[in-house]
Motif scaffolding. Sequence first.
Motif, PDB file in Angstrom:
ATOM      1  N   SER A 185      49.232 -34.320  -2.403  1.00 51.32           N
ATOM      2  CA  SER A 185      50.359 -34.829  -1.592  1.00 51.32           C
ATOM      3  C   SER A 185      50.289 -34.183   0.142  1.00 51.32           C
ATOM      4  CB  SER A 185      51.793 -34.135  -2.103  1.00 51.32           C
ATOM      5  OG  SER A 185      51.924 -32.989  -2.086  1.00 51.32           O
TER       6      SER A 185
ATOM      7  N   ARG B 217      52.492 -32.254   1.188  1.00 48.40           N
ATOM      8  CA  ARG B 217      52.559 -30.586   1.098  1.00 48.40           C
ATOM      9  C   ARG B 217      51.508 -29.757   0.698  1.00 48.40           C
ATOM     10  NH1 ARG B 217      57.465 -29.762  -2.595  1.00 48.40           N
ATOM     11  NH2 ARG B 217      58.839 -30.406  -0.639  1.00 48.40           N
TER      12      ARG B 217
ATOM     13  N   VAL C  19      67.912 -22.624   0.602  1.00 50.22           N
ATOM     14  CA  VAL C  19      66.872 -22.786  -0.345  1.00 50.22           C
ATOM     15  C   VAL C  19      67.167 -22.273  -1.710  1.00 50.22           C
ATOM     16  CG1 VAL C  19      64.483 -21.522  -0.595  1.00 50.22           C
ATOM     17  CG2 VAL C  19      65.377 -22.064   1.837  1.00 50.22           C
TER      18      VAL C  19
ATOM     19  N   ASN D 249      67.806 -24.647  -4.542  1.00 46.46           N
ATOM     20  CA  ASN D 249      66.847 -25.319  -5.333  1.00 46.46           C
ATOM     21  C   ASN D 249      65.715 -24.282  -5.616  1.00 46.46           C
ATOM     22  OD1 ASN D 249      67.848 -28.346  -4.408  1.00 46.46           O
ATOM     23  ND2 ASN D 249      67.893 -27.189  -2.623  1.00 46.46           N
TER      24      ASN D 249
ATOM     25  N   ASP E 135      62.547 -25.522  -7.952  1.00 45.38           N
ATOM     26  CA  ASP E 135      61.830 -26.428  -7.544  1.00 45.38           C
ATOM     27  C   ASP E 135      60.994 -26.197  -6.130  1.00 45.38           C
ATOM     28  OD1 ASP E 135      62.185 -28.308  -9.334  1.00 45.38           O
ATOM     29  OD2 ASP E 135      63.855 -29.149  -8.125  1.00 45.38           O
ATOM     30  N   VAL E 136      61.667 -25.453  -5.336  1.00 49.26           N
ATOM     31  CA  VAL E 136      60.876 -24.918  -4.061  1.00 49.26           C
ATOM     32  C   VAL E 136      60.093 -23.837  -4.447  1.00 49.26           C
ATOM     33  CG1 VAL E 136      61.010 -23.517  -1.978  1.00 49.26           C
ATOM     34  CG2 VAL E 136      63.063 -25.422  -2.638  1.00 49.26           C
TER      35      VAL E 136
ATOM     36  N   SER F  15      56.935 -25.568  -5.581  1.00 46.04           N
ATOM     37  CA  SER F  15      56.331 -26.065  -4.801  1.00 46.04           C
ATOM     38  C   SER F  15      55.262 -24.984  -3.978  1.00 46.04           C
ATOM     39  CB  SER F  15      57.211 -26.710  -3.609  1.00 46.04           C
ATOM     40  OG  SER F  15      57.532 -27.808  -4.300  1.00 46.04           O
TER      41      SER F  15
ATOM     42  N   ARG G 123      51.064 -24.964  -3.751  1.00 45.14           N
ATOM     43  CA  ARG G 123      50.244 -24.806  -2.551  1.00 45.14           C
ATOM     44  C   ARG G 123      49.637 -23.781  -2.505  1.00 45.14           C
ATOM     45  NH1 ARG G 123      52.674 -26.199   3.326  1.00 45.14           N
ATOM     46  NH2 ARG G 123      53.375 -27.985   2.037  1.00 45.14           N
TER      47      ARG G 123
ATOM     48  N   VAL H  68      56.558 -23.769   3.520  1.00 45.78           N
ATOM     49  CA  VAL H  68      57.214 -24.781   2.604  1.00 45.78           C
ATOM     50  C   VAL H  68      58.717 -24.967   2.613  1.00 45.78           C
ATOM     51  CG1 VAL H  68      57.936 -25.170   0.155  1.00 45.78           C
ATOM     52  CG2 VAL H  68      55.569 -24.514   0.640  1.00 45.78           C
TER      53      VAL H  68
ATOM     54  N   GLU I   5      59.204 -26.705   5.955  1.00 47.92           N
ATOM     55  CA  GLU I   5      58.846 -28.337   5.851  1.00 47.92           C
ATOM     56  C   GLU I   5      60.049 -28.922   4.722  1.00 47.92           C
ATOM     57  OE1 GLU I   5      55.131 -29.001   3.953  1.00 47.92           O
ATOM     58  OE2 GLU I   5      53.827 -28.223   5.468  1.00 47.92           O
ATOM     59  N   ASP I   6      60.426 -28.225   4.016  1.00 44.75           N
ATOM     60  CA  ASP I   6      61.571 -28.515   3.121  1.00 44.75           C
ATOM     61  C   ASP I   6      62.973 -28.615   3.396  1.00 44.75           C
ATOM     62  OD1 ASP I   6      59.393 -29.067   1.089  1.00 44.75           O
ATOM     63  OD2 ASP I   6      60.252 -27.907  -0.135  1.00 44.75           O
ATOM     64  N   PHE I   7      63.048 -27.798   4.644  1.00 47.57           N
ATOM     65  CA  PHE I   7      64.522 -27.384   5.091  1.00 47.57           C
ATOM     66  C   PHE I   7      64.245 -27.394   6.641  1.00 47.57           C
ATOM     67  CE2 PHE I   7      64.178 -25.434   1.135  1.00 47.57           C
ATOM     68  CZ  PHE I   7      65.345 -26.221   0.381  1.00 47.57           C
TER      69      PHE I   7
END
Length: 201
Positions: free
Chosen positions: A2, A4, A56, A59, A62-63, A66, A70, A156, A159-161
């Motif tokens: 992906s 990410r 953050v 979640n 899951d964070v 991730s 990575r 991360v 990117e996620d938030f």
Amino acid sequence: MSRRESAPMPPMPPSPPSPHLLGIRRAELGCDERPERAEPLSDAEREIVQDTWGHVYKNCEDVGVSVLIRFFVNFPSAKQYFSQFQDMDDPEEMERSSQLRHHARRVMNAINSVVENLHDPEKVSSVLALVGKAHAIKHKVEPMYFKILSGVLLEVFAEDFPEFFTAEVQLVWAKLMGAVYWHVTGAYTDVGWLQVSSSAV
């Protein structure tokens, strides 16, 4: 793979903040090689960290997964410290690993302990000393991996938030991560760790 997992690493966090953020005086370290440090987090900066962390941490698992995926994909040498998933190369297999998910929760909970106690430097010092000493004595992890992981965390989060992790917020978080790294490496020094270089970079 992906987007990410294949994105390039962001710049490393700036020089770590003053040890006063963590309730430490330079004289207590007994180490003249420690780098110079910036100013401690201000009240406003602590509030920024705590406000953005709330998004953050909702979640957190899951964070955290991730982040670790990575970390291990971009820096596979880090897997040498994890016998339970050191042979995993496929990000999807990592994501299904209950052991990786468990470690992700531990990482995120440690950060949560730091963030929740930013008003209490002695508590932060205690949390990070335990983390540093465990990784030095029990796991024998080279300290450079903490700096690398900090960069991955910030990447991360941003990117996620993106709506919360603006450029200004990212700078504040980089300052905090620098303090975390400074203190963790201080714990390594306290236990007599001599290996300061890393094959990770």
